[in-house]
Design a protein around this motif. Structure first.
Motif, PDB file in Angstrom:
ATOM      1  N   ALA A  52       0.847  -1.179   0.000  1.00 48.36           N
ATOM      2  CA  ALA A  52       0.000   0.000   0.000  1.00 48.36           C
ATOM      3  C   ALA A  52       0.885   1.231   0.000  1.00 48.36           C
ATOM      4  O   ALA A  52       2.065   1.154   0.321  1.00 48.36           O
ATOM      5  CB  ALA A  52      -0.902   0.025   1.233  1.00 48.36           C
TER       6      ALA A  52
ATOM      7  N   ARG B  98       9.456 -11.954   2.198  1.00 46.76           N
ATOM      8  CA  ARG B  98       9.882 -13.304   2.560  1.00 46.76           C
ATOM      9  C   ARG B  98       8.814 -14.060   3.339  1.00 46.76           C
ATOM     10  O   ARG B  98       9.106 -14.799   4.303  1.00 46.76           O
ATOM     11  CB  ARG B  98      11.197 -13.285   3.379  1.00 46.76           C
ATOM     12  CG  ARG B  98      11.152 -12.479   4.681  1.00 46.76           C
ATOM     13  CD  ARG B  98      12.574 -12.312   5.223  1.00 46.76           C
ATOM     14  NE  ARG B  98      12.609 -11.709   6.551  1.00 46.76           N
ATOM     15  CZ  ARG B  98      12.468 -10.430   6.827  1.00 46.76           C
ATOM     16  NH1 ARG B  98      12.237  -9.568   5.847  1.00 46.76           N
ATOM     17  NH2 ARG B  98      12.532  -9.984   8.076  1.00 46.76           N
ATOM     18  N   VAL B  99       7.556 -13.926   2.927  1.00 46.17           N
ATOM     19  CA  VAL B  99       6.511 -14.672   3.618  1.00 46.17           C
ATOM     20  C   VAL B  99       5.824 -15.684   2.708  1.00 46.17           C
ATOM     21  O   VAL B  99       4.682 -16.073   2.945  1.00 46.17           O
ATOM     22  CB  VAL B  99       5.494 -13.737   4.326  1.00 46.17           C
ATOM     23  CG1 VAL B  99       6.181 -12.990   5.448  1.00 46.17           C
ATOM     24  CG2 VAL B  99       4.807 -12.785   3.385  1.00 46.17           C
TER      25      VAL B  99
ATOM     26  N   VAL C 127      15.126 -10.586  11.197  1.00 44.74           N
ATOM     27  CA  VAL C 127      14.949 -12.031  11.382  1.00 44.74           C
ATOM     28  C   VAL C 127      14.430 -12.587  10.069  1.00 44.74           C
ATOM     29  O   VAL C 127      13.456 -12.077   9.516  1.00 44.74           O
ATOM     30  CB  VAL C 127      13.950 -12.324  12.526  1.00 44.74           C
ATOM     31  CG1 VAL C 127      13.662 -13.816  12.624  1.00 44.74           C
ATOM     32  CG2 VAL C 127      14.478 -11.788  13.844  1.00 44.74           C
TER      33      VAL C 127
ATOM     34  N   LEU D 105       9.857 -15.468   9.727  1.00 44.63           N
ATOM     35  CA  LEU D 105       8.813 -14.716  10.431  1.00 44.63           C
ATOM     36  C   LEU D 105       7.634 -15.600  10.835  1.00 44.63           C
ATOM     37  O   LEU D 105       6.519 -15.102  11.036  1.00 44.63           O
ATOM     38  CB  LEU D 105       8.339 -13.557   9.535  1.00 44.63           C
ATOM     39  CG  LEU D 105       9.438 -12.577   9.114  1.00 44.63           C
ATOM     40  CD1 LEU D 105       8.887 -11.503   8.180  1.00 44.63           C
ATOM     41  CD2 LEU D 105      10.085 -11.921  10.330  1.00 44.63           C
TER      42      LEU D 105
ATOM     43  N   MET E 298       3.303 -15.200  11.527  1.00 38.57           N
ATOM     44  CA  MET E 298       2.288 -15.842  10.689  1.00 38.57           C
ATOM     45  C   MET E 298       1.268 -16.554  11.582  1.00 38.57           C
ATOM     46  O   MET E 298       0.061 -16.519  11.325  1.00 38.57           O
ATOM     47  CB  MET E 298       2.939 -16.839   9.730  1.00 38.57           C
ATOM     48  CG  MET E 298       3.961 -16.210   8.798  1.00 38.57           C
ATOM     49  SD  MET E 298       4.674 -17.469   7.715  1.00 38.57           S
ATOM     50  CE  MET E 298       6.076 -16.588   7.051  1.00 38.57           C
TER      51      MET E 298
ATOM     52  N   GLU F 151       9.542  -3.842  10.396  1.00 35.96           N
ATOM     53  CA  GLU F 151       9.628  -3.795   8.941  1.00 35.96           C
ATOM     54  C   GLU F 151       8.213  -3.933   8.393  1.00 35.96           C
ATOM     55  O   GLU F 151       7.375  -4.608   8.987  1.00 35.96           O
ATOM     56  CB  GLU F 151      10.349  -5.026   8.396  1.00 35.96           C
ATOM     57  CG  GLU F 151      11.837  -5.087   8.471  1.00 35.96           C
ATOM     58  CD  GLU F 151      12.286  -6.451   7.931  1.00 35.96           C
ATOM     59  OE1 GLU F 151      12.648  -7.315   8.753  1.00 35.96           O
ATOM     60  OE2 GLU F 151      12.257  -6.646   6.699  1.00 35.96           O
ATOM     61  N   LEU F 152       8.021  -3.406   7.205  1.00 37.24           N
ATOM     62  CA  LEU F 152       6.749  -3.615   6.515  1.00 37.24           C
ATOM     63  C   LEU F 152       6.468  -5.111   6.381  1.00 37.24           C
ATOM     64  O   LEU F 152       5.324  -5.571   6.473  1.00 37.24           O
ATOM     65  CB  LEU F 152       6.825  -2.967   5.133  1.00 37.24           C
ATOM     66  CG  LEU F 152       5.513  -2.743   4.421  1.00 37.24           C
ATOM     67  CD1 LEU F 152       4.621  -1.777   5.178  1.00 37.24           C
ATOM     68  CD2 LEU F 152       5.759  -2.218   3.013  1.00 37.24           C
ATOM     69  N   GLU F 153       7.546  -5.875   6.230  1.00 41.71           N
ATOM     70  CA  GLU F 153       7.411  -7.321   6.048  1.00 41.71           C
ATOM     71  C   GLU F 153       6.776  -7.992   7.272  1.00 41.71           C
ATOM     72  O   GLU F 153       6.144  -9.042   7.147  1.00 41.71           O
ATOM     73  CB  GLU F 153       8.781  -7.927   5.729  1.00 41.71           C
ATOM     74  CG  GLU F 153       8.724  -9.245   5.005  1.00 41.71           C
ATOM     75  CD  GLU F 153       7.955  -9.190   3.688  1.00 41.71           C
ATOM     76  OE1 GLU F 153       7.685  -8.072   3.179  1.00 41.71           O
ATOM     77  OE2 GLU F 153       7.593 -10.260   3.178  1.00 41.71           O
ATOM     78  N   HIS F 154       6.925  -7.386   8.444  1.00 33.77           N
ATOM     79  CA  HIS F 154       6.285  -7.945   9.633  1.00 33.77           C
ATOM     80  C   HIS F 154       4.766  -7.877   9.467  1.00 33.77           C
ATOM     81  O   HIS F 154       4.042  -8.800   9.848  1.00 33.77           O
ATOM     82  CB  HIS F 154       6.732  -7.195  10.893  1.00 33.77           C
ATOM     83  CG  HIS F 154       8.209  -7.306  11.146  1.00 33.77           C
ATOM     84  ND1 HIS F 154       8.902  -6.397  11.930  1.00 33.77           N
ATOM     85  CD2 HIS F 154       9.130  -8.210  10.722  1.00 33.77           C
ATOM     86  CE1 HIS F 154      10.191  -6.747  11.969  1.00 33.77           C
ATOM     87  NE2 HIS F 154      10.350  -7.842  11.249  1.00 33.77           N
TER      88      HIS F 154
ATOM     89  N   ALA G 142       3.254  -7.990   6.623  1.00 31.20           N
ATOM     90  CA  ALA G 142       2.935  -9.004   5.615  1.00 31.20           C
ATOM     91  C   ALA G 142       2.841 -10.382   6.251  1.00 31.20           C
ATOM     92  O   ALA G 142       1.965 -11.178   5.906  1.00 31.20           O
ATOM     93  CB  ALA G 142       3.987  -8.993   4.514  1.00 31.20           C
ATOM     94  N   ALA G 143       3.730 -10.663   7.199  1.00 31.29           N
ATOM     95  CA  ALA G 143       3.730 -11.975   7.846  1.00 31.29           C
ATOM     96  C   ALA G 143       2.435 -12.192   8.639  1.00 31.29           C
ATOM     97  O   ALA G 143       1.882 -13.288   8.660  1.00 31.29           O
ATOM     98  CB  ALA G 143       4.939 -12.107   8.762  1.00 31.29           C
TER      99      ALA G 143
ATOM    100  N   LYS H 166      -1.057  -2.011   4.102  1.00 36.94           N
ATOM    101  CA  LYS H 166      -0.118  -2.084   5.203  1.00 36.94           C
ATOM    102  C   LYS H 166       0.756  -0.852   5.173  1.00 36.94           C
ATOM    103  O   LYS H 166       0.913  -0.202   4.139  1.00 36.94           O
ATOM    104  CB  LYS H 166       0.727  -3.355   5.137  1.00 36.94           C
ATOM    105  CG  LYS H 166       1.488  -3.506   3.834  1.00 36.94           C
ATOM    106  CD  LYS H 166       2.411  -4.703   3.841  1.00 36.94           C
ATOM    107  CE  LYS H 166       1.690  -6.025   3.733  1.00 36.94           C
ATOM    108  NZ  LYS H 166       1.036  -6.229   2.447  1.00 36.94           N
TER     109      LYS H 166
END
Lengths: 142, 194
Positions: A97, A126-127, B45, B48, B52, B91-94, B96-97, B122
């Protein structure tokens, strides 16, 4: 809706130009609207057709639904515009977004109309999930 | 429960009139948000998985709270959406997880079906950051009357080491929706698009 088609095309072309000029680099997109306080939320819904379809046209017939968000607000309202992969909505690395806003818009009688494009996945994505390299790219989902 | 929840915030909106016209019945939507500790704040890390699994817990909890706030059975919900704001040490990736690998299944279990992709946003931000939860029809993403969004803001969240996670559901489309396109009664509701 038809009155907004030229604007949709203009904004889509502007975005591609800002990203270097080659439409092929675009991987994600989204759209949104912020309607000023004298308007209705429904006025923002008029952007779905001219905004969304303009982008898909400029991007060589991108297949996936263009995700969106809309709201009514005063000048300076922020909007999170959702983003998904232009050919397959389920590509997980591209769920994203972008927050946008203009400090003096929309005035009460105005609307802010937004298009977003990206050139790739989230940083350090990385998910897991469906990868861009694995898509069939026909149904707009996978 | 793996999630360490500091607080839960529920927002219910009921729109009774628009531009002077009565909306009958009122359109209603609810957002349920949890402020959780981010187990990965402040460090990179690779794996993640813990987030999840937290996503799976929150998918169930927040969807249940949202439909309860509307006083409707899960299957009566018409639209849904999800969103997360990660605090500044994440992180933005957190986000996403939490949102993507495992959150959807329990949401769909509560609502029964849910063929469509759950729309999402997000971001990373500080306490009080506004967060827009996009909304779309839960069985057919192209139903035009149901394209919408709901803004939620929690003044003291997310803190630097927290994540704000939100799920929104509605019992209806937009008030006085009238811009054409695919309508609810036209959908097949199998491919998630139409």
């Amino acid at each position: 809706m038809n009155d907004l088609k030229p604007l949709g095309l203009e904004l889509a072309k502007l975005l591609v130009a800002e990203l270097g000029g080659d439409a092929k680099v675009v991987e994600g997109y989204g759209k949104g609207a912020i309607v000023g306080a004298n308007g209705e939320l429904e006025h923002g819904a008029l952007w779905h057709v001219p905004g969304g379809y303009a982008m898909r046209e400029i991007l060589n017939g991108a297949k996936a639904i263009v995700p969106s968000a809309k709201k009514v607000g005063g000048p300076g309202t922020r909007l999170d515009v959702p983003i998904t992969h232009i050919n397959a909505s389920y590509v997980r690395s591209h769920f994203d977004a972008m927050e946008v806003g203009i400090s003096d818009a929309p005035r009460a009688d105005e609307m802010v109309l937004v298009l977003v494009m990206t050139t790739g996945a989230r940083v350090h994505a990385r998910v897991g999930g469906l990868k861009a390299s694995d898509i069939k790219g026909e149904d707009g989902l996978r | 429960m793996k999630a360490k929840i500091r607080k839960i915030v529920i927002l219910v909106e009921e729109t009774r009139s628009e531009m002077g016209k009565t909306v009958e019945p009122p359109t209603r939507r609810a957002a349920a948000a949890a402020v959780i500790e981010n187990p990965f704040a402040g460090r990179y890390v690779e794996d993640l998985t813990e987030l999840m699994e937290i996503g799976e817990e929150l998918g169930a909890l927040l969807t249940e709270r949202a439909v309860a706030a509307l006083g409707i059975p899960g299957p009566s919900a018409e639209s849904y959406g999800k969103a997360a704001a990660v605090g500044e040490n994440g992180e933005l990736e957190h986000a996403a997880a939490v949102l993507h690998p495992k959150l959807g299944t329990p949401v769909r279990k509560v609502l029964g079906k849910g063929a469509a992709l759950i729309p999402s946003t997000k971001k990373r931000g500080g306490p009080g950051v506004p967060l827009d939860i996009p909304l779309g029809h839960k069985d057919a993403a192209y139903v035009r009357s149901h394209f919408d969004g709901m803004e939620i803001r929690v003044n003291d969240a997310p803190r630097a080491n927290e994540i704000l996670v939100a799920i929104a559901v509605t019992d209806s489309g937009r008030p006085l929706a009238r811009v054409g396109g695919l309508t609810e009664d036209q959908i097949k509701g199998e491919d998630g698009l139409r």
